[in-house]
Motif scaffolding. Structure first.
Motif, PDB file in Angstrom:
ATOM      1  N   SER A 152      -5.085 -12.979 -58.006  1.00 25.69           N
ATOM      2  CA  SER A 152      -4.102 -14.033 -57.745  1.00 25.69           C
ATOM      3  C   SER A 152      -4.795 -15.371 -57.519  1.00 25.69           C
ATOM      4  O   SER A 152      -5.933 -15.424 -57.043  1.00 25.69           O
ATOM      5  CB  SER A 152      -3.279 -13.685 -56.502  1.00 25.69           C
ATOM      6  OG  SER A 152      -2.538 -12.502 -56.680  1.00 25.69           O
ATOM      7  N   ARG A 193      -3.461 -19.618 -56.392  1.00 22.81           N
ATOM      8  CA  ARG A 193      -2.369 -20.494 -55.976  1.00 22.81           C
ATOM      9  C   ARG A 193      -2.747 -21.929 -56.309  1.00 22.81           C
ATOM     10  O   ARG A 193      -3.738 -22.450 -55.797  1.00 22.81           O
ATOM     11  CB  ARG A 193      -2.111 -20.338 -54.482  1.00 22.81           C
ATOM     12  CG  ARG A 193      -0.952 -21.148 -53.922  1.00 22.81           C
ATOM     13  CD  ARG A 193      -0.765 -20.791 -52.451  1.00 22.81           C
ATOM     14  NE  ARG A 193       0.318 -21.508 -51.814  1.00 22.81           N
ATOM     15  CZ  ARG A 193       0.178 -22.666 -51.176  1.00 22.81           C
ATOM     16  NH1 ARG A 193      -1.015 -23.230 -51.106  1.00 22.81           N
ATOM     17  NH2 ARG A 193       1.217 -23.242 -50.609  1.00 22.81           N
ATOM     18  N   ARG A 234       5.567 -12.552 -62.622  1.00 28.21           N
ATOM     19  CA  ARG A 234       4.195 -12.653 -62.112  1.00 28.21           C
ATOM     20  C   ARG A 234       3.933 -13.982 -61.409  1.00 28.21           C
ATOM     21  O   ARG A 234       3.176 -14.037 -60.438  1.00 28.21           O
ATOM     22  CB  ARG A 234       3.192 -12.490 -63.259  1.00 28.21           C
ATOM     23  CG  ARG A 234       3.291 -11.167 -63.980  1.00 28.21           C
ATOM     24  CD  ARG A 234       2.148 -10.991 -64.991  1.00 28.21           C
ATOM     25  NE  ARG A 234       2.167 -11.996 -66.044  1.00 28.21           N
ATOM     26  CZ  ARG A 234       1.149 -12.822 -66.289  1.00 28.21           C
ATOM     27  NH1 ARG A 234       0.053 -12.757 -65.570  1.00 28.21           N
ATOM     28  NH2 ARG A 234       1.231 -13.698 -67.277  1.00 28.21           N
ATOM     29  N   GLN A 270       2.321 -20.051 -57.571  1.00 24.20           N
ATOM     30  CA  GLN A 270       1.683 -18.816 -57.136  1.00 24.20           C
ATOM     31  C   GLN A 270       1.566 -17.889 -58.338  1.00 24.20           C
ATOM     32  O   GLN A 270       2.584 -17.547 -58.940  1.00 24.20           O
ATOM     33  CB  GLN A 270       2.496 -18.156 -56.023  1.00 24.20           C
ATOM     34  CG  GLN A 270       1.925 -16.840 -55.540  1.00 24.20           C
ATOM     35  CD  GLN A 270       0.581 -17.003 -54.849  1.00 24.20           C
ATOM     36  OE1 GLN A 270       0.390 -17.905 -54.047  1.00 24.20           O
ATOM     37  NE2 GLN A 270      -0.364 -16.119 -55.162  1.00 24.20           N
ATOM     38  N   ASN A 320       0.265 -14.306 -59.683  1.00 22.21           N
ATOM     39  CA  ASN A 320      -0.154 -12.950 -59.353  1.00 22.21           C
ATOM     40  C   ASN A 320      -0.348 -12.130 -60.626  1.00 22.21           C
ATOM     41  O   ASN A 320       0.131 -12.513 -61.696  1.00 22.21           O
ATOM     42  CB  ASN A 320       0.889 -12.279 -58.460  1.00 22.21           C
ATOM     43  CG  ASN A 320       1.087 -12.998 -57.140  1.00 22.21           C
ATOM     44  OD1 ASN A 320       0.151 -13.565 -56.584  1.00 22.21           O
ATOM     45  ND2 ASN A 320       2.308 -12.977 -56.633  1.00 22.21           N
ATOM     46  N   SER A 321      -1.020 -11.022 -60.488  1.00 16.95           N
ATOM     47  CA  SER A 321      -1.254 -10.115 -61.628  1.00 16.95           C
ATOM     48  C   SER A 321      -1.770 -10.878 -62.839  1.00 16.95           C
ATOM     49  O   SER A 321      -1.276 -10.707 -63.963  1.00 16.95           O
ATOM     50  CB  SER A 321       0.039  -9.370 -61.977  1.00 16.95           C
ATOM     51  OG  SER A 321       0.522  -8.641 -60.871  1.00 16.95           O
TER      52      SER A 321
END
Length: 118
Positions: A17, A19, A66, A81, A83-84
């Motif tokens: 991840s 950000r 995601r 954000q 993720n994955s």
């Protein structure tokens, strides 16, 4: 001249991840749209995610489920954000703040590199 300051890019392994954050260097009128775009080598810049009027979000099909975009209209700050993450997410990511009403503007960040290793 207002500049958009981006932070949060870097190198991450697949599945990880990151950000991203973007905020203007000075005071500006409230953005009507705040979003993120990306450009991979040899490809055109594409929309990743955008939040309009602080309520409506729109995502590229490739990142749905995601990535999450959020914004603070009072500070004109936009967050992505991620993720994955996948290797195909590797690109330079650019933030954009846009206003079409009175005092219109269209600001772009300088870009931040996101690299996802397999």
């Amino acid at each position: 001249q207002v500049q958009l300051v981006e932070s949060g890019g870097g190198l991450v392994q697949a599945g990880g991840s990151l950000r991203l954050s973007c905020t203007p260097s000075g005071s500006i009128l409230s953005a009507q749209a705040m979003g993120w775009y990306r450009q991979a080598p040899g490809k055109q810049r594409e929309l990743v995610a955008v939040i309009s009027n602080g309520l409506t979000t729109n995502y590229a099909d490739s990142v749905k489920g995601r990535f999450t975009v959020s914004g603070d209209n009072a500070k004109n700050t936009v967050i992505l954000q991620m993720n994955s993450l996948k290797p195909e997410d590797t690109a330079v990511y650019y933030c954009n703040l846009n206003r079409v009403a009175f005092g219109r503007y269209d600001y772009w960040g300088q870009g931040t590199q996101v690299t996802v290793s397999s």
